[in-house]
Scaffold this motif. Structure first.
Motif, mmCIF file in Angstrom:
data_model
loop_
_atom_site.group_PDB
_atom_site.id
_atom_site.type_symbol
_atom_site.label_atom_id
_atom_site.label_comp_id
_atom_site.label_asym_id
_atom_site.label_seq_id
_atom_site.Cartn_x
_atom_site.Cartn_y
_atom_site.Cartn_z
ATOM 1 N N THR A 84 0.845 -1.197 0.000
ATOM 2 C CA THR A 84 0.000 0.000 0.000
ATOM 3 C C THR A 84 0.881 1.248 0.000
ATOM 4 O O THR A 84 2.049 1.204 0.353
ATOM 5 C CB THR A 84 -0.921 0.034 1.233
ATOM 6 O OG1 THR A 84 -0.112 0.082 2.422
ATOM 7 C CG2 THR A 84 -1.827 -1.177 1.276
ATOM 8 N N GLY A 85 0.278 2.384 -0.400
ATOM 9 C CA GLY A 85 0.985 3.653 -0.405
ATOM 10 C C GLY A 85 1.477 4.070 -1.776
ATOM 11 O O GLY A 85 2.233 5.032 -1.901
ATOM 12 N N PHE A 86 1.037 3.359 -2.831
ATOM 13 C CA PHE A 86 1.498 3.657 -4.182
ATOM 14 C C PHE A 86 0.375 4.292 -5.002
ATOM 15 O O PHE A 86 -0.778 3.856 -4.918
ATOM 16 C CB PHE A 86 1.947 2.376 -4.899
ATOM 17 C CG PHE A 86 2.931 1.540 -4.130
ATOM 18 C CD1 PHE A 86 4.274 1.866 -4.144
ATOM 19 C CD2 PHE A 86 2.513 0.454 -3.394
ATOM 20 C CE1 PHE A 86 5.192 1.095 -3.437
ATOM 21 C CE2 PHE A 86 3.416 -0.318 -2.687
ATOM 22 C CZ PHE A 86 4.758 0.009 -2.706
ATOM 23 N N ASP A 87 0.720 5.312 -5.782
ATOM 24 C CA ASP A 87 -0.216 5.780 -6.794
ATOM 25 C C ASP A 87 0.215 5.195 -8.141
ATOM 26 O O ASP A 87 1.217 4.483 -8.232
ATOM 27 C CB ASP A 87 -0.282 7.311 -6.847
ATOM 28 C CG ASP A 87 1.067 7.965 -7.122
ATOM 29 O OD1 ASP A 87 1.969 7.288 -7.649
ATOM 30 O OD2 ASP A 87 1.219 9.166 -6.804
ATOM 31 N N GLN A 88 -0.538 5.479 -9.192
ATOM 32 C CA GLN A 88 -0.259 4.861 -10.477
ATOM 33 C C GLN A 88 1.120 5.239 -11.003
ATOM 34 O O GLN A 88 1.840 4.417 -11.580
ATOM 35 C CB GLN A 88 -1.336 5.266 -11.492
ATOM 36 C CG GLN A 88 -1.270 4.503 -12.803
ATOM 37 C CD GLN A 88 -1.414 2.998 -12.615
ATOM 38 O OE1 GLN A 88 -2.206 2.540 -11.794
ATOM 39 N NE2 GLN A 88 -0.622 2.220 -13.334
ATOM 40 N N PRO A 142 2.307 -2.225 7.128
ATOM 41 C CA PRO A 142 3.281 -1.341 6.474
ATOM 42 C C PRO A 142 2.629 -0.462 5.405
ATOM 43 O O PRO A 142 1.632 -0.841 4.785
ATOM 44 C CB PRO A 142 4.262 -2.331 5.843
ATOM 45 C CG PRO A 142 3.420 -3.532 5.543
ATOM 46 C CD PRO A 142 2.416 -3.627 6.662
ATOM 47 N N SER A 143 3.211 0.721 5.178
ATOM 48 C CA SER A 143 2.743 1.644 4.146
ATOM 49 C C SER A 143 3.948 2.314 3.501
ATOM 50 O O SER A 143 4.783 2.908 4.196
ATOM 51 C CB SER A 143 1.808 2.700 4.742
ATOM 52 O OG SER A 143 1.425 3.653 3.763
ATOM 53 N N PHE A 144 4.052 2.216 2.196
ATOM 54 C CA PHE A 144 5.173 2.775 1.444
ATOM 55 C C PHE A 144 5.156 4.300 1.531
ATOM 56 O O PHE A 144 4.124 4.932 1.331
ATOM 57 C CB PHE A 144 5.063 2.334 -0.016
ATOM 58 C CG PHE A 144 6.176 2.809 -0.900
ATOM 59 C CD1 PHE A 144 7.375 2.124 -0.968
ATOM 60 C CD2 PHE A 144 6.019 3.954 -1.674
ATOM 61 C CE1 PHE A 144 8.397 2.548 -1.794
ATOM 62 C CE2 PHE A 144 7.040 4.394 -2.506
ATOM 63 C CZ PHE A 144 8.223 3.695 -2.560
#
Length: 490
Positions: A84-88, A142-144
């Motif tokens: 998680t924590g990603f945009d395109q 966790p979160s990127f």
């Protein structure tokens, strides 16, 4: 830079959504290398990790999750994955980088038994936020947070949080040892990163303006224009007599930019250690507020790296009785400023028809504020309800032009008539306040007759003196002396 109550400062930093604070021993010099003279005080648990692999995804471009490793001794150990924590854009960018690093052999000494893993060379470093580490060393929730382009993978080691009290005790032991003539060794490392000293924060970079000591005066507060902290202070010294009547004894909120970077600004409504004595605090309805009574107080806000000053719609003398209404016209990005001007004129005409005088100011962007002065008589609910009635009526009459709903989807191609700035505790930018926007624009009061001829981008910290000399009268001269009450709309 804040000296004093570190616990309060850290609490406020975390409440404002910041990553944390950097603490430094007061008597320690700036120097390279690691030591306990610098501490990284974190609001959340974060750690740098080496990307050792990824899992592919059929549902989205790039990858499904990243596999992480961290060095323990000489070995690179597996410590979980993050998805998680990603945009395109990140998925595509990181995915393209990883494809160039694909390898057959895992870099970690304890690879997990997992299907669909694609191993990569351990070259990319990322930062991940998490809640805790499980017994087997994996990350929970966790979160990127982003790639660390500045840190080589070989330097990534497991960090362990250390209580400040333990470091203080360690320092006391070192001091005792030093006094006994024994060599001093620092065992606790505050952070793998040395905090960088700002180039604009040189010793001796101090001026006095309006009786207030302005430190780091040459710090650039706006990269687009190059406006410095010194220029902000000089601007407030110039406009102080004009701004102060609207700020005096009115609860305020600040947009502070401690490093002069708009990406690092945050909103603050409470008094922190470091604010001068001319910035007062009080409690209203159980909540702490801050206010000023003098121009010196405003300059102390500048010294505290405040760029924007926002105010309540009521004063400390009558905090339950608003003395103005703010109708905020916030256009969709596709609209022109001329569209907002026509909307403001329509608001003015609607108010005129029910016997209310109004004034107008730019906001430092493409929006406008129509301000209705009031005798402090009606309560917050009545004032907010009146503003909502004005906004809703215009939105119902011309739904293709206006919307009274803050939903982003419904605002496409329309102007949002924002009435929500009229509740207790809500704020609007004060007239003459600079904005933390490219160009160091300001919220400028203007004459209704001039509204079609102005360009809000021309009102800036640097151009203010020229504009003030050019105008023949204060367009808001009568605002604070206009006495009017809300009409009965039934």
């Amino acid at each position: 830079h804040i000296e004093g109550d570190g616990d309060t400062a850290l609490t406020q930093a975390c409440a404002s959504g910041l990553e944390g604070l950097i603490a430094k021993r007061r008597d320690a010099a700036y120097h390279s290398g690691r030591s306990a003279d610098w501490l990284k005080l974190k609001c959340h648990r974060r750690q740098e990790f080496v990307i050792v692999g990824y899992t592919a995804s059929q549902a989205r471009t790039g990858f499904r999750s990243l596999l992480l490793g961290v060095r323990e001794g000489k070995a690179l150990r597996y410590c979980g994955k993050v998805g998680t924590g990603f945009d395109q854009a990140l998925l595509e960018d990181i995915g393209a980088r990883l494809q160039k690093l694909v390898t057959d052999e895992p870099a970690v000494s304890d690879p997990p038994r997992m299907r669909g893993v694609i191993w990569v060379k351990p070259q990319l470093v990322c930062e991940v936020e998490y809640t805790e580490v499980t017994r087997d060393g994996a990350l929970r929730h966790p979160s990127f947070q982003g790639l660390r382009e500045d840190k080589p993978a070989r330097q990534v080691k497991r960090e362990k949080a250390v209580p400040v009290a333990a470091i203080e005790k360690e320092e006391d032991m070192h001091a005792t040892a030093s006094e006994a003539g024994k060599p001093r060794r620092t065992k606790v490392e505050a952070s793998p990163d040395r905090p960088r000293k700002q180039s604009s924060a040189r010793s001796g970079d101090v001026v006095e303006i309006g009786g207030v000591r302005i430190s780091h005066a040459d710090r650039v507060m706006d990269e687009a224009s190059g406006v410095t902290k010194r220029e902000l202070a000089e601007y407030h010294e110039l406009v102080g007599p004009l701004l102060l009547p609207y700020a005096r004894k009115r609860p305020i909120a600040l947009v502070r930019c401690p490093q002069g970077d708009a990406q690092q600004c945050f909103f603050q409504k409470h008094k922190l250690p470091g604010l001068g004595d001319e910035v007062k605090k009080a409690r209203i309805a159980g909540n702490e507020v801050i206010y000023v009574e003098s121009q010196r107080g405003i300059l102390e806000l500048v010294q505290f790296n405040a760029i924007e000053i926002h105010g309540w719609g009521a004063t400390m003398d009558a905090p339950d009785k608003p003395d103005w209404i703010v109708i905020d016209l916030d256009p969709d990005t596709a609209l022109e400023f001329s569209d907002v001007v026509e909307a403001a004129l329509e608001v003015r005409d609607n108010l005129d028809r029910i016997g209310l005088a109004s004034f107008v100011k730019t906001t430092g962007g493409k929006g406008l504020h129509v301000v209705v002065p009031l005798e402090p008589h009606a309560g917050w609910d009545s004032v907010k309800g009146f503003a909502q009635a004005i906004a809703s009526a215009m939105a119902e009459q011309q739904p293709d032009r206006y919307v009274a709903n803050m939903s982003k989807a419904k605002r496409k191609g329309r102007i949002f008539i924002d009435y929500l700035r009229n509740g207790q505790g809500a704020t609007a930018v004060l007239p003459y306040s600079p904005r933390a926007r490219p160009g160091a624009t300001i919220a400028m009061p203007v004459e209704w007759k001039d509204i079609r001829r102005i360009d809000p981008k021309e009102f800036t910290v640097r151009s203010a003196e020229r504009w003030l000399k050019k105008r023949k009268r204060d367009p808001w001269a009568e605002l604070l002396t206009t006495r009017q009450r809300l009409p009965d709309l039934d």
